[in-house]
Design an enzyme around this catalytic site. Structure first.
Site, PDB file in Angstrom:
ATOM      1  N   PRO A 152       0.824  -1.213   0.000  1.00 24.40           N
ATOM      2  CA  PRO A 152       0.000   0.000   0.000  1.00 24.40           C
ATOM      3  C   PRO A 152       0.854   1.256   0.000  1.00 24.40           C
ATOM      4  O   PRO A 152       1.820   1.366   0.765  1.00 24.40           O
ATOM      5  CB  PRO A 152      -0.800  -0.135   1.289  1.00 24.40           C
ATOM      6  CG  PRO A 152      -0.941  -1.603   1.473  1.00 24.40           C
ATOM      7  CD  PRO A 152       0.372  -2.183   1.002  1.00 24.40           C
ATOM      8  N   CYS A 153       0.488   2.196  -0.861  1.00 22.60           N
ATOM      9  CA  CYS A 153       1.362   3.343  -1.107  1.00 22.60           C
ATOM     10  C   CYS A 153       0.894   4.621  -0.433  1.00 22.60           C
ATOM     11  O   CYS A 153       1.590   5.637  -0.510  1.00 22.60           O
ATOM     12  CB  CYS A 153       1.479   3.591  -2.607  1.00 22.60           C
ATOM     13  SG  CYS A 153      -0.092   3.996  -3.405  1.00 22.60           S
TER      14      CYS A 153
END
Length: 384
Positions: free
Chosen positions: A75-76
């Protein structure tokens, strides 16, 4: 080593954009995971039922099978330029869960994808996250290369820049895939424009099911329609009366600066006074690729999400087109929100396919090396 014999494990797979590119290239994806149930259901329909709906931090590492390649993008949001870049964000820490899996499985190659913000993000102690990751991957036996790529350079109708960390056991430098498209280089194909991306699709319908009535006008449209006679999810997103009025004033390629003061909200007036935010309340430029698609592309105030011609937001199917998902790719979701989350978080399959084809030669060279009974790769096998 045949392509369909190269074993792949996918981490943080989402609806499967990165995995799809490798599947299209003939790799054998044997295990995958994601925490979002809707994304896993989408993955099962389009890619395979080998995906596990589980938080990676709770997965027994011994249950993950051995593989030649590991792919994935943690997840960014913790690193995104539109976020707070909080060093204490648990989503940022998930990058190290990726490292734990690599250390356990010990693939020949791994491909790690993330937003460009990871290059400047810092850990709690002030050190750079990407430097720490580089060092950590080297400590577990990997030679590291880091590349920043623009998806538009690989035939995706979207100017989406992402960082790729590539690790390998061969102790060789792995360069980036050769660009196929360019904004200005006449020796390459031109970037795919927004018009080329979606102009063959019919206007939205109530149920989102549309048949093709227009012939494809370019190679990209033919590619997206390759296995389809119709497609789904061509439904106009809801817009409030205020947003509908605002949208009418934005010209193709324009943004919030086109909106008259008399119909501007306080937020828009604030943007006008402070500047920046090029894509906010943006309308597509039909002659250019879209900007980065995010998980809120049903809204005008985050990103460039207004159709270049019609006074509406782009549809879910059009979002999938901008991400280079083929028209026979089906989304499963129990909520409207998760349709957009799945699409906006995905790696464009065409960019993934470029990596999959490119990495094949390194794995082939490794096979040749074993056949020749030598422990070291012949550098000539890896020349581009």
């Amino acid at each position: 080593m045949k392509k369909n014999k190269i074993k792949v494990v996918g981490l943080f797979s989402g609806c499967g954009g990165l995995d799809l590119g490798f599947k299209q290239a003939g790799y054998d994806i044997i295990w995958a995971n994601d925490i979002l149930k809707d994304a896993c259901e989408t993955y099962k329909v389009n890619i395979g039922d080998h995906i596990i709906n589980e938080d990676i931090t709770k997965v027994d590492l011994d249950s993950i099978p051995k593989a030649d390649v590991i792919i994935g993008g943690p997840p960014c949001q913790g690193f995104s330029g539109i976020g707070k870049r909080d060093p204490n964000d648990n989503r940022s820490a998930l990058v190290y869960s990726y490292l734990d899996v690599v250390n356990k499985v010990q693939p020949k190659i791994f491909l790690f994808e993330n937003v460009t913000g990871i290059k400047s993000s810092k850990a709690a102690d002030g050190t750079k996250v990407i430097d720490n990751l580089n060092e950590a991957f080297q400590k577990i036996g990997y030679h590291i290369n880091i590349h920043t790529l623009n998806a538009a350079d690989y035939g995706v109708p979207q100017k989406r820049k992402r960082v790729f960390i590539i690790g390998n056991k061969f102790e060789v430098d792995i360069n980036a895939p050769t660009q196929t498209h360019s904004e200005k280089d006449s020796n390459k194909k031109k970037w795919i424009s927004s018009f080329e991306a979606i102009s063959d699709l019919e206007s939205p319908t109530d149920d989102g099911l549309v048949k093709y009535t227009k012939q494809p006008s370019c190679e990209y449209q033919s590619l997206m329609r390759k296995n389809s006679t119709e497609t789904t999810l061509q439904i106009t997103p809801y817009s409030s009366p205020t947003d509908k009025e605002i949208i009418k004033h934005v010209k193709p390629g324009g943004n919030y600066m086109d909106i008259p003061d008399e119909v501007s909200t306080k937020r828009i007036m604030y943007f006008k006074s402070t500047g920046g935010r090029t894509t906010t309340y943006g309308r597509l430029d039909p002659k250019m690729p879209n900007y980065t698609l995010n998980t809120h592309f049903n809204r005008p105030n985050i990103g460039c999400n207004i159709h270049y011609e019609e006074d509406r937001m782009i549809t879910i199917r059009e979002g999938l087109r901008f991400q280079s998902f083929p028209d026979d790719f089906h989304l499963i979701s129990k909520t409207k929100r998760n349709y957009y989350v799945q699409v906006g978080n995905a790696v464009p399959p065409l960019l993934s396919r470029a990596w999959a084809d490119h990495l094949q030669k390194y794995l082939t060279a490794e096979r040749i090396s074993k056949t020749s009974s030598t422990n070291n790769l012949n550098p000539s096998l890896l020349e581009t």
